[in-house]
Design an enzyme around this catalytic site. Structure first.
Site, PDB file in Angstrom:
ATOM      1  N   PHE A   1      60.604  52.200 -23.734  1.00 15.43           N
ATOM      2  CA  PHE A   1      60.420  50.891 -24.373  1.00 15.43           C
ATOM      3  C   PHE A   1      59.985  51.146 -25.817  1.00 15.43           C
ATOM      4  CE2 PHE A   1      59.228  46.581 -25.036  1.00 15.43           C
ATOM      5  CZ  PHE A   1      59.714  45.834 -23.991  1.00 15.43           C
TER       6      PHE A   1
ATOM      7  N   PHE B   1      53.671  50.940 -19.072  1.00 11.86           N
ATOM      8  CA  PHE B   1      53.043  50.631 -17.783  1.00 11.86           C
ATOM      9  C   PHE B   1      53.255  51.770 -16.783  1.00 11.86           C
ATOM     10  CE2 PHE B   1      52.787  48.456 -13.664  1.00 11.86           C
ATOM     11  CZ  PHE B   1      51.662  47.673 -13.829  1.00 11.86           C
TER      12      PHE B   1
ATOM     13  N   VAL C   1      53.153  49.820 -27.687  1.00 15.21           N
ATOM     14  CA  VAL C   1      53.098  48.446 -27.199  1.00 15.21           C
ATOM     15  C   VAL C   1      52.867  47.543 -28.415  1.00 15.21           C
ATOM     16  CG1 VAL C   1      52.211  46.923 -25.413  1.00 15.21           C
ATOM     17  CG2 VAL C   1      51.974  49.384 -25.146  1.00 15.21           C
ATOM     18  N   ILE C   2      53.807  46.627 -28.607  1.00 14.84           N
ATOM     19  CA  ILE C   2      53.773  45.779 -29.797  1.00 14.84           C
ATOM     20  C   ILE C   2      53.500  44.346 -29.371  1.00 14.84           C
ATOM     21  CG2 ILE C   2      55.128  44.977 -31.781  1.00 14.84           C
ATOM     22  CD1 ILE C   2      56.576  47.739 -31.610  1.00 14.84           C
TER      23      ILE C   2
ATOM     24  N   HIS D   1      51.408  39.428 -22.173  1.00 10.44           N
ATOM     25  CA  HIS D   1      51.985  40.637 -21.594  1.00 10.44           C
ATOM     26  C   HIS D   1      51.423  41.895 -22.268  1.00 10.44           C
ATOM     27  CE1 HIS D   1      54.964  42.342 -18.956  1.00 10.44           C
ATOM     28  NE2 HIS D   1      55.395  43.129 -19.919  1.00 10.44           N
TER      29      HIS D   1
ATOM     30  N   ARG E   1      53.102  54.335 -38.330  1.00 11.78           N
ATOM     31  CA  ARG E   1      52.314  55.370 -37.651  1.00 11.78           C
ATOM     32  C   ARG E   1      53.191  56.381 -36.923  1.00 11.78           C
ATOM     33  NH1 ARG E   1      50.021  50.933 -38.601  1.00 11.78           N
ATOM     34  NH2 ARG E   1      47.786  50.659 -38.857  1.00 11.78           N
TER      35      ARG E   1
END
Ligand code: INI
Length: 164
Positions: free
Chosen positions: A23, A62, A86-87, A93, A132
């Site tokens: 992801f 996850f 994770v954005i 969520h 980053r």
């Protein structure tokens, strides 16, 4: 008095596994490249046939804990690196994924005694994540350094046989 300290120059025979989330792979792929570059420059064999390095891909952050746990339990690795991005979106969520991934990764480390480097980027925007992961700096490089330090420190602690 004993002083224990990890080293960055002792990658010989160190076995490392990297678990990467697909992801946001635009970001995680760059983290992985930075990570492998740092490991190679510190003497770890990162070739396709390397006995020192394995890479496992998971669908999303996850899933990082379950796969890091399986690899840690194998007894093959001195240190693991978990990479994810994770954005934040418009729904809760983000919080669920970040919370489960971070708690899960910490738990694997504590339960197995194998250090798992926490390479989870959590940002508000894709731009911040990319900054980053190579646009400005590449945190993948830092995660690899931390892995070298922790892997070597744990080896030193084990060989010191502290229970004596
Ligand atoms: N997984 C991520 O790694 N980053 C994200 O930003 C993300 N968002 O936003 O949804 C994400 N979701 C997928 C999740 O990690 C699981 O793979 C999925 O829910 C299946 O269990």
């Amino acid at each position: 008095m004993a002083t224990f300290e990890g080293r960055f120059t002792d990658a010989t025979d160190l076995r490392v596994a990297v678990v990467v989330s697909r992801f946001n792979d635009l970001v995680t792929g760059k983290l992985l490249s930075g990570c492998l570059d740092c490991l190679a420059r510190h003497g770890l064999d990162t070739s396709a046939t390397s006995p020192q390095l394995d890479v496992a891909w998971v669908p999303g952050s996850f899933e990082l804990p379950i796969v890091t746990k399986a690899l840690a339990n194998s007894g093959r690795y001195h240190v693991l690196i978990a990479l994810g991005a994770v954005i934040r979106g418009d729904t809760p969520h983000f919080d669920v994924v970040v919370s489960e991934a971070s708690k899960g990764i910490a738990l694997v480390s504590r339960e197995t005694g194998i250090p798992v480097i926490f390479g989870l980027l959590t940002t508000d925007t894709m731009q911040q994540a990319l900054e980053r992961a190579g646009i400005k700096s590449n945190l993948g490089w830092s995660y690899a350094l931390q892995a070298l330090e922790m892997g070597s420190l744990m080896r030193e602690l084990h060989s010191a046989n502290l229970s004596k």
